[in-house]
Structure formats: C-alpha cells, structure tokens
Design a protein around this motif. Sequence first.
Motif, PDB file in Angstrom:
ATOM      1  N   GLU A 185      64.574  29.245  30.909  1.00 60.66           N
ATOM      2  CA  GLU A 185      65.486  28.126  30.682  1.00 60.66           C
ATOM      3  C   GLU A 185      64.916  27.211  29.610  1.00 60.66           C
ATOM      4  O   GLU A 185      63.699  27.058  29.505  1.00 60.66           O
ATOM      5  N   GLU A 186      65.810  26.602  28.848  1.00 56.66           N
ATOM      6  CA  GLU A 186      65.411  25.616  27.848  1.00 56.66           C
ATOM      7  C   GLU A 186      66.353  24.419  27.945  1.00 56.66           C
ATOM      8  O   GLU A 186      67.569  24.593  28.027  1.00 56.66           O
ATOM      9  N   ASP A 187      65.788  23.226  27.928  1.00 55.23           N
ATOM     10  CA  ASP A 187      66.577  21.997  27.897  1.00 55.23           C
ATOM     11  C   ASP A 187      66.635  21.495  26.463  1.00 55.23           C
ATOM     12  O   ASP A 187      65.596  21.396  25.791  1.00 55.23           O
ATOM     13  N   TRP A 188      67.843  21.187  26.006  1.00 58.34           N
ATOM     14  CA  TRP A 188      68.084  20.745  24.639  1.00 58.34           C
ATOM     15  C   TRP A 188      68.810  19.409  24.630  1.00 58.34           C
ATOM     16  O   TRP A 188      69.575  19.115  25.546  1.00 58.34           O
TER      17      TRP A 188
ATOM     18  N   ALA B  18      70.041  14.312  14.127  1.00 60.52           N
ATOM     19  CA  ALA B  18      69.076  15.077  13.326  1.00 60.52           C
ATOM     20  C   ALA B  18      69.157  16.571  13.598  1.00 60.52           C
ATOM     21  O   ALA B  18      68.597  17.366  12.852  1.00 60.52           O
ATOM     22  N   GLY B  19      69.836  16.968  14.666  1.00 61.69           N
ATOM     23  CA  GLY B  19      69.959  18.381  15.013  1.00 61.69           C
ATOM     24  C   GLY B  19      69.732  18.611  16.491  1.00 61.69           C
ATOM     25  O   GLY B  19      69.723  17.670  17.294  1.00 61.69           O
ATOM     26  N   LEU B  20      69.526  19.864  16.871  1.00 67.80           N
ATOM     27  CA  LEU B  20      69.268  20.239  18.257  1.00 67.80           C
ATOM     28  C   LEU B  20      67.770  20.121  18.516  1.00 67.80           C
ATOM     29  O   LEU B  20      66.958  20.673  17.775  1.00 67.80           O
ATOM     30  N   VAL B  21      67.412  19.384  19.567  1.00 69.47           N
ATOM     31  CA  VAL B  21      66.018  19.112  19.886  1.00 69.47           C
ATOM     32  C   VAL B  21      65.663  19.831  21.184  1.00 69.47           C
ATOM     33  O   VAL B  21      66.283  19.583  22.230  1.00 69.47           O
ATOM     34  N   LEU B  22      64.674  20.713  21.114  1.00 71.21           N
ATOM     35  CA  LEU B  22      64.183  21.433  22.289  1.00 71.21           C
ATOM     36  C   LEU B  22      63.237  20.508  23.048  1.00 71.21           C
ATOM     37  O   LEU B  22      62.189  20.123  22.534  1.00 71.21           O
ATOM     38  N   VAL B  23      63.614  20.155  24.281  1.00 75.26           N
ATOM     39  CA  VAL B  23      62.871  19.184  25.076  1.00 75.26           C
ATOM     40  C   VAL B  23      61.864  19.874  25.986  1.00 75.26           C
ATOM     41  O   VAL B  23      60.710  19.465  26.070  1.00 75.26           O
TER      42      VAL B  23
END
Length: 126
Positions: free
Chosen positions: A36-39, A44-49
């Motif tokens: 899983e990835e939280d974004w 500024a764009g898509l940020v991977l949290v």
Amino acid sequence: MAGLCLYAGGALAAKLAGVAAFTLAWTHSIEKIPWEEDWRVTPAGLVLVEARVKGMGAGMEPPPEAVLAGGFWRWAPRVPPLPDVILRRAGVTADWRLCAGGQCRPMGDLAPGDADPVMMKPCDPG
C-alpha cells in the motif's frame, strides 16, 4: 480543493473531484503480499507520504528505516512530488485498488478493464 484524474489511452477516464489524499493498494504478483502507498494531491504534484508492505521477498524488501507496525513494514519514501504516476496492468494479476474518502475501488471501476497503462495526475476539480 484538489482533484485526481485518471487517464487511459491518453483520454480522461475518471475525474475524482475533492480527492486530496488517497491510498493505492495492490497484491504482489509473485509473493501474493499486500503493498500500500499513501499519496497526497498537491499543486506541485503527487506526493508519496508512506509505503507499506506486509512481508518480504522478490524485490519487496523494505528499506533499513522501515518500522514494523500493525503487521506492515512502514516507511516514508524520500521522493520529490511527481507530475504523474503511471500504473501498468498485466491482466494476469489482481487489479490496482484506489481508496479515497473511505471507499476502495478496483481500478477497473474507474478506467476500462483492459486499459494499460493508466496515468494518475492532479487535476482541476472543476
């Protein structure tokens, strides 16, 4: 307010207005382990949290800074905001799942089932 757009074959497939954060989830094709990835959707764009993986193997080793919590190895990847994220769909594995606003849906509910690739990018919610 932010929005997330999905493109398939260069055409808009879905516009998710009001989506400022989402989780992208899938099952590894070989190991059958959840990832899983939280974004966040930002100007500024898509940020991977945060990234999470439930186990290890076949290229799924978490980095040294990962912490085991809640049954997942968790870490905060250090990547700059991305203008878009390209999702490949093999058709022989379970589809991507996109979770936002308390609802999870398979990618096939948002883009044509045979669309490969699907591109996610921030968009004007209007």
